[in-house]
Design a protein around this motif. Structure first.
Motif, PDB file in Angstrom:
ATOM      1  N   SER A 160       0.846  -1.191   0.000  1.00  0.00           N
ATOM      2  CA  SER A 160       0.000   0.000   0.000  1.00  0.00           C
ATOM      3  C   SER A 160       0.879   1.238   0.000  1.00  0.00           C
ATOM      4  CB  SER A 160      -0.909   0.027   1.241  1.00  0.00           C
ATOM      5  OG  SER A 160      -1.832  -1.037   1.220  1.00  0.00           O
ATOM      6  N   LYS A 161       0.430   2.245  -0.723  1.00  0.00           N
ATOM      7  CA  LYS A 161       1.104   3.545  -0.720  1.00  0.00           C
ATOM      8  C   LYS A 161       0.336   4.464   0.222  1.00  0.00           C
ATOM      9  CE  LYS A 161       2.397   7.400  -3.769  1.00  0.00           C
ATOM     10  NZ  LYS A 161       2.297   7.926  -5.148  1.00  0.00           N
ATOM     11  N   VAL A 162       0.993   4.871   1.304  1.00  0.00           N
ATOM     12  CA  VAL A 162       0.377   5.743   2.299  1.00  0.00           C
ATOM     13  C   VAL A 162       0.850   7.171   2.017  1.00  0.00           C
ATOM     14  CG1 VAL A 162       0.087   6.230   4.748  1.00  0.00           C
ATOM     15  CG2 VAL A 162       0.366   3.862   3.981  1.00  0.00           C
ATOM     16  N   VAL A 163      -0.084   8.031   1.600  1.00  0.00           N
ATOM     17  CA  VAL A 163       0.246   9.420   1.258  1.00  0.00           C
ATOM     18  C   VAL A 163      -0.022  10.293   2.476  1.00  0.00           C
ATOM     19  CG1 VAL A 163      -0.222  11.348  -0.282  1.00  0.00           C
ATOM     20  CG2 VAL A 163      -0.302   9.002  -1.159  1.00  0.00           C
ATOM     21  N   LEU A 164       1.044  10.938   2.956  1.00  0.00           N
ATOM     22  CA  LEU A 164       0.977  11.774   4.150  1.00  0.00           C
ATOM     23  C   LEU A 164       1.034  13.249   3.776  1.00  0.00           C
ATOM     24  CD1 LEU A 164       3.583   9.647   6.109  1.00  0.00           C
ATOM     25  CD2 LEU A 164       1.110   9.573   6.431  1.00  0.00           C
ATOM     26  N   LEU A 165       0.988  14.104   4.759  1.00  0.00           N
ATOM     27  CA  LEU A 165       1.035  15.544   4.501  1.00  0.00           C
ATOM     28  C   LEU A 165       2.294  15.956   3.754  1.00  0.00           C
ATOM     29  CD1 LEU A 165      -0.262  16.902   7.935  1.00  0.00           C
ATOM     30  CD2 LEU A 165      -1.446  17.033   5.736  1.00  0.00           C
ATOM     31  N   GLU A 204       5.002  13.495   2.817  1.00  0.00           N
ATOM     32  CA  GLU A 204       5.751  12.410   2.188  1.00  0.00           C
ATOM     33  C   GLU A 204       4.817  11.258   1.857  1.00  0.00           C
ATOM     34  OE1 GLU A 204       8.472  10.306   4.748  1.00  0.00           O
ATOM     35  OE2 GLU A 204       7.326  10.815   6.542  1.00  0.00           O
ATOM     36  N   SER A 205       5.357  10.247   1.176  1.00  0.00           N
ATOM     37  CA  SER A 205       4.624   9.030   0.869  1.00  0.00           C
ATOM     38  C   SER A 205       5.479   7.831   1.263  1.00  0.00           C
ATOM     39  CB  SER A 205       4.283   8.951  -0.628  1.00  0.00           C
ATOM     40  OG  SER A 205       3.431  10.008  -1.005  1.00  0.00           O
ATOM     41  N   ILE A 206       4.824   6.782   1.750  1.00  0.00           N
ATOM     42  CA  ILE A 206       5.529   5.573   2.169  1.00  0.00           C
ATOM     43  C   ILE A 206       4.843   4.368   1.543  1.00  0.00           C
ATOM     44  CG2 ILE A 206       6.110   4.087   4.131  1.00  0.00           C
ATOM     45  CD1 ILE A 206       6.152   6.630   5.862  1.00  0.00           C
TER      46      ILE A 206
END
Length: 234
Positions: free
Chosen positions: A162-167, A169-171
């Motif tokens: 899963s690609k977790v998109v944050l404020l 960055e992305s992980i």
């Protein structure tokens, strides 16, 4: 917060688990017990969410202790003996860790506990403290990232990842989107597509079959339109 106690007759086992837990702010130690009888007394005095439980202890084994509990909290067995794994799972333990276990393996067990507690909360059977998940650890790029869930904009499925998109960055993490959906609080996150899970607080615009979050355009799946319509009406 998830309150825990360690039940083990070996002091070094306490130190190892405490060391791992110190990296996880959602965990709060409620006590150390060196046999099952100390644990019984503590459970009668406090609301405990999680037990780290050894099997091989004097007078009363860990598995026998579980059988005495009418309403047990989440249990992670920590033992050097793999022979009792099947019996442990038959007693509905959350996970079974073989000593010595790594921090990565420990984190997988804690994520299972978080999912179980979140599921109980969704079903209206949460503990009196009404535990709310504030942070999770996700493995990505060979590191464990501590994520504040309020910083998550949306999550996109990428096969078994899963690609977790944050404020900022992305992980790309090693969890399926379905696992993250169950882990995260349903009041804050909504599945809008088979490949997308969005943070409700970060939605800027809902326009037709898409959702705008900052510069990102997220599609709304046909089978998820009812949930979006319900959201708009409220």
């Amino acid at each position: 917060m998830i309150s825990y106690i360690i039940i083990d007759d070996e002091p070094i086992a306490h130190r190892i688990i405490e060391g791992y837990c110190e990296h996880l702010p959602q965990l709060k130690k409620a006590g150390n017990c060196f046999n099952a009888f100390e644990a019984m007394q503590l459970l009668n005095e406090q609301q405990i969410d999680l037990l780290f439980l050894d099997i091989n202890m004097p007078r009363l084994s860990g598995l026998s202790f579980i059988k005495t509990l009418s309403n047990p909290p989440e249990i992670i067995i920590t033992t050097a003996y793999k022979d009792h794994a099947l019996e442990g799972y038959e007693l509905n333990v959350c996970d079974y860790l073989l000593k010595p276990f790594s921090f990565e393996r420990f984190m997988k067990a804690i994520n299972k506990v978080s999912i179980n507690i979140a599921s109980l909360s969704k079903n209206g059977t949460s503990t009196p403290d009404d535990i709310s998940l504030k942070r999770i650890f996700l493995k990505g790029n060979k590191r464990h990232h501590q994520i504040d869930i309020d910083h998550i904009l949306f999550i996109e499925a990428c096969g078994n990842y899963s690609k977790v998109v944050l404020l900022n960055e992305s992980i790309v993490c090693h969890e399926k989107i379905s696992t993250l959906e169950h882990m995260l609080p349903s009041k804050k996150f909504l599945r809008v597509h088979k490949s997308f899970l969005v943070a409700l607080d970060h939605i800027d615009i809902i326009e037709g079959n898409r959702i705008l979050i900052k510069q990102h355009k997220i599609p709304v799946g046909q089978t998820y339109k009812a949930a979006i319509n319900h959201l708009i009406k409220h």
